[in-house]
Design a protein around this motif. Structure first.
Motif, PDB file in Angstrom:
ATOM      1  N   ILE A  30       9.367  -8.032  -8.572  1.00 47.70           N
ATOM      2  CA  ILE A  30       8.013  -8.288  -9.080  1.00 47.70           C
ATOM      3  C   ILE A  30       7.339  -6.965  -9.445  1.00 47.70           C
ATOM      4  CG2 ILE A  30       5.722  -9.153  -8.463  1.00 47.70           C
ATOM      5  CD1 ILE A  30       7.256 -11.312  -6.761  1.00 47.70           C
ATOM      6  N   ARG A  31       7.496  -5.960  -8.603  1.00 47.46           N
ATOM      7  CA  ARG A  31       6.912  -4.639  -8.876  1.00 47.46           C
ATOM      8  C   ARG A  31       7.488  -4.065 -10.168  1.00 47.46           C
ATOM      9  NH1 ARG A  31       8.566   0.306  -8.466  1.00 47.46           N
ATOM     10  NH2 ARG A  31      10.456  -0.299  -7.401  1.00 47.46           N
ATOM     11  N   SER A  32       8.788  -4.135 -10.325  1.00 47.29           N
ATOM     12  CA  SER A  32       9.439  -3.604 -11.534  1.00 47.29           C
ATOM     13  C   SER A  32       8.986  -4.350 -12.791  1.00 47.29           C
ATOM     14  CB  SER A  32      10.959  -3.702 -11.407  1.00 47.29           C
ATOM     15  OG  SER A  32      11.415  -2.905 -10.349  1.00 47.29           O
ATOM     16  N   LEU A  33       8.888  -5.660 -12.703  1.00 52.59           N
ATOM     17  CA  LEU A  33       8.431  -6.445 -13.845  1.00 52.59           C
ATOM     18  C   LEU A  33       6.980  -6.133 -14.188  1.00 52.59           C
ATOM     19  CD1 LEU A  33      10.171  -9.802 -12.951  1.00 52.59           C
ATOM     20  CD2 LEU A  33      10.536  -8.491 -15.058  1.00 52.59           C
ATOM     21  N   LYS A  34       6.160  -5.948 -13.171  1.00 54.44           N
ATOM     22  CA  LYS A  34       4.750  -5.595 -13.405  1.00 54.44           C
ATOM     23  C   LYS A  34       4.652  -4.243 -14.111  1.00 54.44           C
ATOM     24  CE  LYS A  34       0.305  -4.912 -11.096  1.00 54.44           C
ATOM     25  NZ  LYS A  34      -0.147  -4.185 -12.237  1.00 54.44           N
ATOM     26  N   ILE A  35       5.454  -3.280 -13.672  1.00 51.43           N
ATOM     27  CA  ILE A  35       5.463  -1.959 -14.318  1.00 51.43           C
ATOM     28  C   ILE A  35       5.888  -2.094 -15.778  1.00 51.43           C
ATOM     29  CG2 ILE A  35       6.661   0.276 -14.370  1.00 51.43           C
ATOM     30  CD1 ILE A  35       6.700   0.092 -11.258  1.00 51.43           C
ATOM     31  N   ALA A  36       6.930  -2.880 -16.034  1.00 55.72           N
ATOM     32  CA  ALA A  36       7.416  -3.069 -17.410  1.00 55.72           C
ATOM     33  C   ALA A  36       6.342  -3.726 -18.273  1.00 55.72           C
ATOM     34  CB  ALA A  36       8.690  -3.908 -17.403  1.00 55.72           C
ATOM     35  N   LEU A  37       5.661  -4.728 -17.746  1.00 55.62           N
ATOM     36  CA  LEU A  37       4.609  -5.402 -18.514  1.00 55.62           C
ATOM     37  C   LEU A  37       3.422  -4.480 -18.753  1.00 55.62           C
ATOM     38  CD1 LEU A  37       4.630  -9.000 -17.033  1.00 55.62           C
ATOM     39  CD2 LEU A  37       5.090  -8.329 -19.400  1.00 55.62           C
ATOM     40  N   ASP A  38       3.051  -3.708 -17.746  1.00 56.40           N
ATOM     41  CA  ASP A  38       1.944  -2.759 -17.915  1.00 56.40           C
ATOM     42  C   ASP A  38       2.284  -1.724 -18.988  1.00 56.40           C
ATOM     43  OD1 ASP A  38       0.510  -4.110 -15.994  1.00 56.40           O
ATOM     44  OD2 ASP A  38       0.829  -2.614 -14.411  1.00 56.40           O
ATOM     45  N   ALA A  39       3.529  -1.247 -18.990  1.00 55.06           N
ATOM     46  CA  ALA A  39       3.958  -0.271 -20.003  1.00 55.06           C
ATOM     47  C   ALA A  39       3.960  -0.909 -21.392  1.00 55.06           C
ATOM     48  CB  ALA A  39       5.341   0.268 -19.663  1.00 55.06           C
ATOM     49  N   LYS A  40       4.422  -2.132 -21.479  1.00 52.63           N
ATOM     50  CA  LYS A  40       4.439  -2.845 -22.753  1.00 52.63           C
ATOM     51  C   LYS A  40       3.009  -3.019 -23.276  1.00 52.63           C
ATOM     52  CE  LYS A  40       5.933  -7.244 -24.736  1.00 52.63           C
ATOM     53  NZ  LYS A  40       6.569  -8.539 -24.436  1.00 52.63           N
ATOM     54  N   ASP A  41       2.098  -3.395 -22.404  1.00 54.36           N
ATOM     55  CA  ASP A  41       0.696  -3.545 -22.796  1.00 54.36           C
ATOM     56  C   ASP A  41       0.121  -2.212 -23.267  1.00 54.36           C
ATOM     57  OD1 ASP A  41       0.797  -6.230 -22.180  1.00 54.36           O
ATOM     58  OD2 ASP A  41      -0.219  -6.013 -20.246  1.00 54.36           O
ATOM     59  N   GLN A  42       0.463  -1.138 -22.594  1.00 54.19           N
ATOM     60  CA  GLN A  42      -0.036   0.189 -22.973  1.00 54.19           C
ATOM     61  C   GLN A  42       0.475   0.590 -24.347  1.00 54.19           C
ATOM     62  OE1 GLN A  42      -2.262   2.033 -21.177  1.00 54.19           O
ATOM     63  NE2 GLN A  42      -2.327   3.410 -22.925  1.00 54.19           N
ATOM     64  N   VAL A  43       1.741   0.330 -24.613  1.00 60.88           N
ATOM     65  CA  VAL A  43       2.321   0.646 -25.919  1.00 60.88           C
ATOM     66  C   VAL A  43       1.627  -0.155 -27.013  1.00 60.88           C
ATOM     67  CG1 VAL A  43       4.411   0.425 -27.330  1.00 60.88           C
ATOM     68  CG2 VAL A  43       4.554   1.408 -25.045  1.00 60.88           C
ATOM     69  N   HIS A  74      -3.906  -9.507  -8.308  1.00 60.80           N
ATOM     70  CA  HIS A  74      -3.256 -10.608  -7.597  1.00 60.80           C
ATOM     71  C   HIS A  74      -1.775 -10.304  -7.369  1.00 60.80           C
ATOM     72  CE1 HIS A  74      -2.155 -14.685  -6.506  1.00 60.80           C
ATOM     73  NE2 HIS A  74      -1.260 -14.676  -7.475  1.00 60.80           N
ATOM     74  N   THR A  75      -1.118  -9.760  -8.386  1.00 56.12           N
ATOM     75  CA  THR A  75       0.313  -9.439  -8.280  1.00 56.12           C
ATOM     76  C   THR A  75       0.549  -8.351  -7.244  1.00 56.12           C
ATOM     77  OG1 THR A  75       0.617 -10.047 -10.595  1.00 56.12           O
ATOM     78  CG2 THR A  75       2.350  -8.727  -9.586  1.00 56.12           C
ATOM     79  N   THR A  76      -0.288  -7.325  -7.261  1.00 52.98           N
ATOM     80  CA  THR A  76      -0.153  -6.234  -6.291  1.00 52.98           C
ATOM     81  C   THR A  76      -0.375  -6.743  -4.869  1.00 52.98           C
ATOM     82  OG1 THR A  76      -0.932  -4.693  -7.975  1.00 52.98           O
ATOM     83  CG2 THR A  76      -0.955  -3.912  -5.711  1.00 52.98           C
ATOM     84  N   ASP A  77      -1.349  -7.620  -4.714  1.00 56.93           N
ATOM     85  CA  ASP A  77      -1.605  -8.223  -3.400  1.00 56.93           C
ATOM     86  C   ASP A  77      -0.389  -9.017  -2.917  1.00 56.93           C
ATOM     87  OD1 ASP A  77      -4.167  -7.174  -3.366  1.00 56.93           O
ATOM     88  OD2 ASP A  77      -5.126  -9.048  -4.002  1.00 56.93           O
ATOM     89  N   PHE A  78       0.239  -9.751  -3.836  1.00 57.94           N
ATOM     90  CA  PHE A  78       1.406 -10.547  -3.463  1.00 57.94           C
ATOM     91  C   PHE A  78       2.579  -9.656  -3.079  1.00 57.94           C
ATOM     92  CE2 PHE A  78       5.006 -13.475  -4.821  1.00 57.94           C
ATOM     93  CZ  PHE A  78       5.038 -14.136  -3.596  1.00 57.94           C
ATOM     94  N   ILE A  79       2.766  -8.562  -3.791  1.00 60.81           N
ATOM     95  CA  ILE A  79       3.828  -7.605  -3.446  1.00 60.81           C
ATOM     96  C   ILE A  79       3.611  -7.090  -2.026  1.00 60.81           C
ATOM     97  CG2 ILE A  79       4.800  -5.328  -3.976  1.00 60.81           C
ATOM     98  CD1 ILE A  79       4.113  -5.984  -6.974  1.00 60.81           C
ATOM     99  N   ALA A  80       2.377  -6.734  -1.700  1.00 57.73           N
ATOM    100  CA  ALA A  80       2.055  -6.265  -0.344  1.00 57.73           C
ATOM    101  C   ALA A  80       2.322  -7.357   0.685  1.00 57.73           C
ATOM    102  CB  ALA A  80       0.601  -5.808  -0.282  1.00 57.73           C
ATOM    103  N   GLU A  81       2.009  -8.603   0.336  1.00 57.63           N
ATOM    104  CA  GLU A  81       2.260  -9.728   1.245  1.00 57.63           C
ATOM    105  C   GLU A  81       3.758  -9.892   1.511  1.00 57.63           C
ATOM    106  OE1 GLU A  81       1.276 -14.523   1.537  1.00 57.63           O
ATOM    107  OE2 GLU A  81       0.504 -13.371  -0.156  1.00 57.63           O
ATOM    108  N   LEU A  82       4.573  -9.714   0.480  1.00 54.46           N
ATOM    109  CA  LEU A  82       6.025  -9.809   0.649  1.00 54.46           C
ATOM    110  C   LEU A  82       6.555  -8.699   1.549  1.00 54.46           C
ATOM    111  CD1 LEU A  82       7.017 -10.755  -3.007  1.00 54.46           C
ATOM    112  CD2 LEU A  82       7.325 -12.197  -0.974  1.00 54.46           C
ATOM    113  N   PHE A  83       6.043  -7.478   1.361  1.00 58.95           N
ATOM    114  CA  PHE A  83       6.461  -6.365   2.226  1.00 58.95           C
ATOM    115  C   PHE A  83       6.055  -6.620   3.683  1.00 58.95           C
ATOM    116  CE2 PHE A  83       6.945  -3.650  -1.616  1.00 58.95           C
ATOM    117  CZ  PHE A  83       8.209  -3.157  -1.336  1.00 58.95           C
TER     118      PHE A  83
END
Length: 102
Positions: free
Chosen positions: A85-98, A3-12
């Motif tokens: 939003i993209r940067s925050l998503k990357i940070a959250l994904d990295a946090k989840d991975q850790v 959903h977040t990735t779709d929204f990023i594309a919508e903003l672009f």
């Protein structure tokens, strides 16, 4: 895609077609972006610094003063929203991975 990735594309897409979309659509996208940014920041445990201008404030101000903004200003706010939003998503994904690996 998420959903977040779709929204990023919508903003672009909206930024690329800013002169074609209505003021209502622009405001709706910017307000939705602000809610998303604040939600993602909250999930990441991030608090904006005090005393410094927050980039999210630029988006909020652009949305609130949309009738006085140029297409370029709106385009910049849409792109800034997508980037944040993209940067925050990357940070959250990295946090989840850790957390999964740790």
């Amino acid at each position: 895609m998420t959903h977040t990735t779709d929204f990023i594309a919508e903003l672009f897409r909206a930024a690329n077609e800013a002169e074609k979309i209505t003021a209502f659509e622009k405001r709706r996208l910017l307000e939705r972006a602000m809610r998303t940014i604040y939600d993602l920041r909250d999930k990441a445990g991030m608090v904006p610094g005090k005393g410094l201008a927050d980039a999210a404030d630029r988006i909020r101000i652009t949305s609130a003063t949309l009738d006085r903004r140029s297409t370029g200003d709106v385009r910049s706010a849409l792109l800034l929203s997508a980037d944040m939003i993209r940067s925050l998503k990357i940070a959250l994904d990295a946090k989840d991975q850790v957390l999964r690996d740790g």
